[in-house]
Structure formats: C-alpha cells, structure tokens
Design a protein around this motif. Sequence first.
Motif: not given
Length: 270
Positions: A45-47, A49, A86
């Motif tokens: 999650s978030g990687t 963006r 990660t």
Amino acid sequence: MTARLLKGALILGLMSLLAACASAGGGGASRGGLPVVTDPAPIVSGTMRPYQVRGRWYRPAEDPTYDEVGMASWYGDQFNGRPTSTGEIFDMHALTAAHKTLPLPGLVEVTNLANGRSVVLRVNDRGPFVDDRIIDLSRGAAEELDLLARGVGRVRVRYLGRAPRQGGGMRLQTASAAAPTAVTAMAPDPAPVFSGTAYWVQAGAYANRRTAQRIAGRLGDSATVDEVQTGQGRLYRVLVGPWNDANAAERARQAVLARGVDDALLISAR
C-alpha cells in the motif's frame, strides 16, 4: 501472467533448473528457467502513488511490457539492515533491487550485456534517483552479474510480474563470455547484390587492435576489423555488414547499441 513470463524464458539443463528452483525461495515454481509465481504478494500500500525526488516526479505503474536497456549501479553496507520501501529489511547479500516505477514487490530479469550473466531479482525498494541509471542492485546481485568492481554497468531489465510472498531471486546464467543472444538483424543479406551504396555499421574505432578484435568477437561473425591510417596514426575500425538497404542497416545499428556499443555509427562506405 504465464504467457508474459514464458516470452523471455531461457533454456537451461535439468540440473541448472533444479538448482534454480531450490534457490528461488518460497512461493514459486520454475518453468523454462524463470519463476512462475503461484502466490503473488499484494502490492504494498502506498508504493504506487506518484512521488517526487529532487524536484522530479515519478509515477509508478504496472507495465507488463517493460523491457529497457540502461545503466545499473549497486548499493550495500550503508543500507544493510534498514527497511526498504516495502517494509522488508534490506539484505545486501540477497538477490534484490530497487526500481523507480515498477510495482513493489515485483520480479525482474537483469542481464549484464557485457558478459551475458542473468539473474532474477526481487524488486522491493525505490531508486536509483540518478538520470542515467535504470536499476539499483543489491551487493549480492552485483556479484552475480560481475558488476561489483566496476560499480556500474550496462544491463537489460525485463519485468516478469508480481513477486512471491517470500524470495523470488535466482541465478539464471553465469556465462563469462559475451551475451549469446542472437541478433538476426546483424546478419548481412545472403549473397547481396549492390546496385548502389553499401551501408555498414561502425561499432567503434580503436587505437588498439586487440580491443577492436574483442569488440568484433562480441558482435558475431558479421563483424570485421578494418585497419586505417590517419594523421594521428593507425586506427582499427569494427565494421558490421554490409547491407544495401539503409533501413536494414539502421536496425542492425540499433542491435549493436543494445549489445552495449554506445558509439555505433551508420556509414555508407568502407
């Protein structure tokens, strides 16, 4: 995903295949020498963006067709034991890598174009943020590709897809000779008949004959070494060809560039 992975499969002997499977870590089988991931890890999650580093924006994306040639560097002691993008802990001896935009974690096949060595790496970090470099290798990956001493090297990077939950890194090929990839565009037309201009690819001009012969050896049977006398002394040109079609010659020049010869030129006379 299987079709995408099979497109770049290398044909290995049975013993090499078994060894590769054993070293691949959990969560994957191996087919044709490349891992087939049966339990892909979710993208962290978030990687994915968009993000900005040193004033430049990067936009991560899933890119099944990613296949690029460029420069690789490596990183080790200064980051060993620290969290990656990660959240995994960086182990400089593991077969991992950092990439600016590919999904995390993912798998890539990296080939050193100078010697033909190939590895599959688990991409678990972001970087390198240097314009002329497309991937950052762990120390272990750099050792496998024989890039440790040089620090940087020209490589081909192919995206293989999502990584398994654990591992995924594996050695593929450890040849010490030039890359064995066949480049059909470099073979001259059989029994060419030249009605006009003949085109050649000049893959460099060198003051040292042995250097020229080594480069010619990397490029295959269609490459020859031509000695010329200049005002500064003798030069040894590496020539590939000829072709009687400029488009075919240009395709061959691009193939020579992909083999790591950065200053390949198209010339119209020998």
